[in-house]
Design a protein around this motif. Structure first.
Motif, PDB file in Angstrom:
ATOM      1  N   ALA A 135      -3.266   7.666   6.766  1.00  0.00           N
ATOM      2  CA  ALA A 135      -4.499   5.859   5.707  1.00  0.00           C
ATOM      3  C   ALA A 135      -3.532   5.674   5.313  1.00  0.00           C
ATOM      4  N   ARG A 136      -3.916   4.449   3.847  1.00  0.00           N
ATOM      5  CA  ARG A 136      -2.949   4.252   3.098  1.00  0.00           C
ATOM      6  C   ARG A 136      -3.918   3.118   2.339  1.00  0.00           C
ATOM      7  N   PRO A 174       0.591  -1.148  -0.060  1.00  0.00           N
ATOM      8  CA  PRO A 174       0.727  -0.438  -0.064  1.00  0.00           C
ATOM      9  C   PRO A 174       0.793   1.289  -0.153  1.00  0.00           C
ATOM     10  N   ILE A 175       0.101   2.656  -0.913  1.00  0.00           N
ATOM     11  CA  ILE A 175       0.519   3.712  -0.210  1.00  0.00           C
ATOM     12  C   ILE A 175       0.790   4.170   0.755  1.00  0.00           C
ATOM     13  N   ARG A 177      -7.255   4.672  -3.625  1.00  0.00           N
ATOM     14  CA  ARG A 177      -8.692   3.603  -2.360  1.00  0.00           C
ATOM     15  C   ARG A 177      -8.229   3.441  -1.581  1.00  0.00           C
ATOM     16  N   ILE A 178      -8.727   4.098  -0.413  1.00  0.00           N
ATOM     17  CA  ILE A 178      -8.340   3.788   0.716  1.00  0.00           C
ATOM     18  C   ILE A 178      -9.010   2.338   1.329  1.00  0.00           C
ATOM     19  N   SER A 179      -7.874   1.858   1.888  1.00  0.00           N
ATOM     20  CA  SER A 179      -7.539   0.222   2.462  1.00  0.00           C
ATOM     21  C   SER A 179      -7.448   0.483   3.932  1.00  0.00           C
TER      22      SER A 179
END
Length: 115
Positions: free
Chosen positions: A91-92, A80-81, A105-107
């Motif tokens: 967030a990632r 994830p970025i 897309r936030i995960s």
């Protein structure tokens, strides 16, 4: 501040001594500034960056870069970025394409750190 003249007739400033009393910080009183009204912050601007990864290189290698050169980041393709607000990861997520633009897309949301 007053002034006097020196032997050449030039005005010379004389410093005055001012006594200051010690500052005593009062105890905070009353409701908190935002007191649950976080809507007051809605228009505050922040910097949000999407961090795909980092590359460590030398100035020499940087100077040798040409069009079509590829920089390999420290992140694996499936990792994830980071979504960073004012230097803090909040967030990632994963990169996605939305109408010919990159999107995220936030995960995962960052956990709140308590002091």
């Amino acid at each position: 501040m007053s002034s006097t003249s020196n032997s050449n007739g030039t005005a010379v400033a004389q410093a005055q001594v001012v006594e200051l009393s010690e500052f005593k910080e009062p105890s905070p009183a009353g409701p908190a500034i935002f007191a649950g009204n976080l809507g007051l912050l809605d228009s505050v601007k922040v910097n949000l960056n999407v961090m795909v990864g980092e590359v460590q290189t030398t100035v020499g290698e940087l100077m040798e870069l040409k069009e079509a050169s590829v920089l390999k980041t420290d992140r694996k393709a499936d990792y994830p970025i980071d979504i960073v607000v004012n230097g803090n990861v909040v967030a990632r997520g994963q990169l996605v394409v939305v109408d010919d633009h990159f999107g995220v897309r936030i995960s995962e949301l960052a956990k709140v750190a308590h002091a």
